[in-house]
Design a protein around this motif. Structure first.
Motif, PDB file in Angstrom:
ATOM      1  N   PRO A   1      16.398  -7.597  18.136  1.00 37.05           N
ATOM      2  CA  PRO A   1      16.915  -8.876  18.652  1.00 37.05           C
ATOM      3  C   PRO A   1      18.238  -8.721  19.410  1.00 37.05           C
ATOM      4  O   PRO A   1      18.449  -9.379  20.427  1.00 37.05           O
TER       5      PRO A   1
ATOM      6  N   ARG B   1      19.240  -9.500  23.328  1.00 38.45           N
ATOM      7  CA  ARG B   1      20.371 -10.313  23.739  1.00 38.45           C
ATOM      8  C   ARG B   1      21.230  -9.547  24.738  1.00 38.45           C
ATOM      9  O   ARG B   1      21.727 -10.109  25.707  1.00 38.45           O
TER      10      ARG B   1
ATOM     11  N   PHE C   1       8.765 -12.524  21.601  1.00 42.26           N
ATOM     12  CA  PHE C   1       7.505 -12.921  20.964  1.00 42.26           C
ATOM     13  C   PHE C   1       6.656 -11.685  20.662  1.00 42.26           C
ATOM     14  O   PHE C   1       6.017 -11.598  19.624  1.00 42.26           O
TER      15      PHE C   1
ATOM     16  N   ARG D   1       7.938 -10.083  17.606  1.00 37.79           N
ATOM     17  CA  ARG D   1       7.663 -10.882  16.421  1.00 37.79           C
ATOM     18  C   ARG D   1       6.177 -10.826  16.050  1.00 37.79           C
ATOM     19  O   ARG D   1       5.826 -10.737  14.889  1.00 37.79           O
TER      20      ARG D   1
ATOM     21  N   MET E   1       7.140 -25.127  17.538  1.00 38.53           N
ATOM     22  CA  MET E   1       8.360 -25.169  18.335  1.00 38.53           C
ATOM     23  C   MET E   1       8.702 -26.603  18.719  1.00 38.53           C
ATOM     24  O   MET E   1       9.843 -27.036  18.607  1.00 38.53           O
TER      25      MET E   1
ATOM     26  N   ARG F   1      10.300 -28.697  16.056  1.00 38.55           N
ATOM     27  CA  ARG F   1      11.712 -28.502  15.767  1.00 38.55           C
ATOM     28  C   ARG F   1      12.561 -28.737  17.006  1.00 38.55           C
ATOM     29  O   ARG F   1      13.618 -28.142  17.186  1.00 38.55           O
ATOM     30  N   GLY F   2      12.054 -29.587  17.880  1.00 38.53           N
ATOM     31  CA  GLY F   2      12.898 -30.068  18.969  1.00 38.53           C
ATOM     32  C   GLY F   2      12.949 -29.179  20.200  1.00 38.53           C
ATOM     33  O   GLY F   2      13.841 -29.337  21.024  1.00 38.53           O
ATOM     34  N   TYR F   3      11.999 -28.229  20.358  1.00 37.94           N
ATOM     35  CA  TYR F   3      12.009 -27.354  21.525  1.00 37.94           C
ATOM     36  C   TYR F   3      11.812 -28.182  22.791  1.00 37.94           C
ATOM     37  O   TYR F   3      10.947 -29.038  22.860  1.00 37.94           O
TER      38      TYR F   3
ATOM     39  N   GLU G   1      14.268 -24.769  26.335  1.00 39.82           N
ATOM     40  CA  GLU G   1      15.412 -23.855  26.305  1.00 39.82           C
ATOM     41  C   GLU G   1      15.423 -23.118  24.974  1.00 39.82           C
ATOM     42  O   GLU G   1      15.275 -23.722  23.926  1.00 39.82           O
ATOM     43  N   PHE G   2      15.615 -21.791  25.014  1.00 36.07           N
ATOM     44  CA  PHE G   2      15.768 -21.055  23.777  1.00 36.07           C
ATOM     45  C   PHE G   2      17.250 -20.874  23.483  1.00 36.07           C
ATOM     46  O   PHE G   2      17.933 -20.165  24.194  1.00 36.07           O
ATOM     47  N   PRO G   3      17.759 -21.561  22.457  1.00 35.61           N
ATOM     48  CA  PRO G   3      19.192 -21.465  22.194  1.00 35.61           C
ATOM     49  C   PRO G   3      19.563 -20.129  21.539  1.00 35.61           C
ATOM     50  O   PRO G   3      18.764 -19.576  20.803  1.00 35.61           O
TER      51      PRO G   3
ATOM     52  N   LEU H   1      22.890 -17.792  19.606  1.00 38.17           N
ATOM     53  CA  LEU H   1      24.260 -17.635  19.120  1.00 38.17           C
ATOM     54  C   LEU H   1      24.582 -16.152  19.230  1.00 38.17           C
ATOM     55  O   LEU H   1      23.753 -15.323  18.907  1.00 38.17           O
TER      56      LEU H   1
END
Lengths: 240, 238
Positions: free
Chosen positions: A120, A124, A141, A144, A199, A202-204, A207-209, A211
């Motif tokens: 991951p 990034r 994906f 995963r 997805m 849960r509000g997709y 955009e893939f947020p 951090l």
């Protein structure tokens, strides 16, 4: 079920593991590029690179056997090149050895990159370096679901083996394999549909947020400076 | 505040291949109520749950927290309704546990500083160790993945929790833990399951579904004790 994870040792805590992903991607890739583009045939320079790679492997705390074993994967390809070499007009043993060493070192360095960086974080890093987002998403994906798919295939194979005795004629075997592949495609397709529903739930919204955990520090700077120094001086030495 | 968390009137849905999945379903759930959806496989329980947050949309009327379900309010609705899928592999699609649990809050534009605390609390709530947050979900056991899936929904603090077979493939200890956890939550609950023991432990009210319709809706004790009704719809008295 057990898998051979490509980043099995990526969660250790060595001087290389704490570096930022971008540092490692840039550092290792430029090492490999330098190794492959090095002009002429200079054994001293190759020896220096081998030495540096050995130090890095040592510092990474990744078991030597793991790296060495994986690096050997390149061997068949090198041998193939070796077999073809006598038909080209400039063949000699030393040239072949140099080719083999360069390939082996390159693969070792790549392995070092994937086994000191969790996948991951690697993704990034690539994203921050400007790799297209759609590619990063797909790689994410893939990583995963690779294992989910592998398990699916293993389960299908078990199910097949449970219901048959002995080997069928090749034509039948092939047909069986075909329908297994077909149902794997269908199952993956339906899974993709369910994932997308999850997805959305849960509000997709396209955009893939993300951090960001690790930061670029003086360690990264030192590492990159060291590699730059090595590359520049080796080119000057080889170019003499 | 409205009295009903969910009001479904005459909901029908057919899958694209023509299979009728829901037929004239009516279901009202009060705020804070815990309702079980029981019924044989293929009864339409999961399909009904997918309607609660607008992932699927059939014919009929659905109101969630007083608002009719339409394209305009979907994001708002999804904040209210937390849907936990039956198979955690469908629900956990991020490279690490942390990112999966943080996915919902990040989409709801909750401030990034607050997210690590929230993830920590959600993982603690479902009884998972903090050390798993940086691991990829395929390194976890099935039970752990189920709990991560639950955490990824609980973190959004939904008013309505819709669980699809939450106890399937859980060992007895994890199942008991799950029941205690859900019992401690204040949310309205819609629970689709075959696990009648769990239904008795959690839900005072049960709706029996079969072939896309609701055949009985009332007190759990009464419905689960009705041997004729239960056997007629492929279930048995526990």
């Amino acid at each position: 079920m057990r898998h051979n994870f490509i980043d099995r040792y990526a969660n250790l805590d060595s001087p290389l593991h704490v570096l930022e992903a971008r540092t490692k991607i840039l550092g290792y890739l430029s090492l490999i590029a330098a190794l492959l583009l090095m002009p002429g045939r200079n054994d001293v320079v190759l020896l220096v690179y081998a030495f540096v790679a050995a130090i890095l492997v040592g510092a990474s705390q990744v078991p030597l056997g793991y790296i060495a074993g994986r690096s050997l994967v390149i061997l068949p390809f090198v041998l193939l090149a070796g077999i073809a070499a006598p038909w080209t007009n400039s063949f000699d043993g030393a040239r072949f050895m140099a080719l083999a060493t360069r390939s082996f070192l390159s693969v070792t360095i790549l392995l070092l990159m994937t086994s000191t960086t969790p996948f991951p974080e690697l993704l990034r890093g690539l994203q921050k370096l400007g790799c297209p987002r759609i590619l990063i998403l797909n790689l994410g994906f893939l990583y995963r679901y690779l294992f989910v798919l592998t398990e699916e295939v293993l389960r299908m194979r078990q199910a097949r083996d449970c219901r048959r005795a002995g080997r069928a004629p090749p034509r039948v075997e092939l047909k069986l394999l075909g329908s297994m592949l077909g149902s794997l495609v269908l199952r993956s397709f339906e899974r993709a549909e369910r994932m997308y529903q999850a997805m959305l739930s849960r509000g997709y919204a396209g955009e893939f947020p993300v951090l960001a955990p690790r930061r670029f520090t003086w360690r990264d700077l030192t590492f990159l400076a060291g590699i730059a120094l090595l590359i520049v001086s080796s080119f000057r030495y080889a170019g003499r | 505040m409205t009295e009903y968390a969910i009001r479904i009137t005459r909901l029908s849905y057919s899958y694209p291949d023509g299979t009728k999945a829901l037929e004239d379903v009516d279901l009202d759930v009060r705020v804070g109520e815990r309702v079980a959806l029981v019924g044989p496989s293929g009864a339409g329980k999961s399909t009904l749950l997918l309607h609660l947050n607008g992932v699927l949309s059939g014919k009929g009327m659905i109101r969630v927290m007083g608002k009719p379900l339409g394209d305009t309010a979907l994001r708002e609705i999804r904040r209210h309704v937390g849907l936990v899928f039956q198979n955690p592999d469908d629900q956990l699609f991020c490279p690490t546990v942390f990112e999966d649990v943080a996915f919902g809050p990040l989409n709801l534009s909750i401030s990034p500083q607050e997210i690590p605390h929230r993830v920590e609390r959600a993982l603690r709530d479902v009884g998972l160790d903090q050390s798993i947050r940086n691991r990829p979900s395929h390194h976890l056991s099935h039970g752990e993945r189920k709990r991560v899936a639950l955490a990824s929904v609980l973190i959004m603090e939904p008013d309505i929790l819709a669980l699809d077979e939450p106890s399937s493939n859980l060992d007895p200890r994890n199942r008991r833990h799950l029941i205690e956890l859900v019992a401690s939550l204040p949310s309205t609950l819609v629970l689709a399951t075959h696990d009648l023991g769990m239904v008795m432990a959690l839900c005072p009210r049960t709706a029996l579904m079969d072939r896309g319709k609701i055949w009985a809706d009332g007190e759990t004790r009464r419905i689960l004790a009705d041997a004729r009704l239960m056997e007629e719809h492929g279930l048995e008295v526990p």
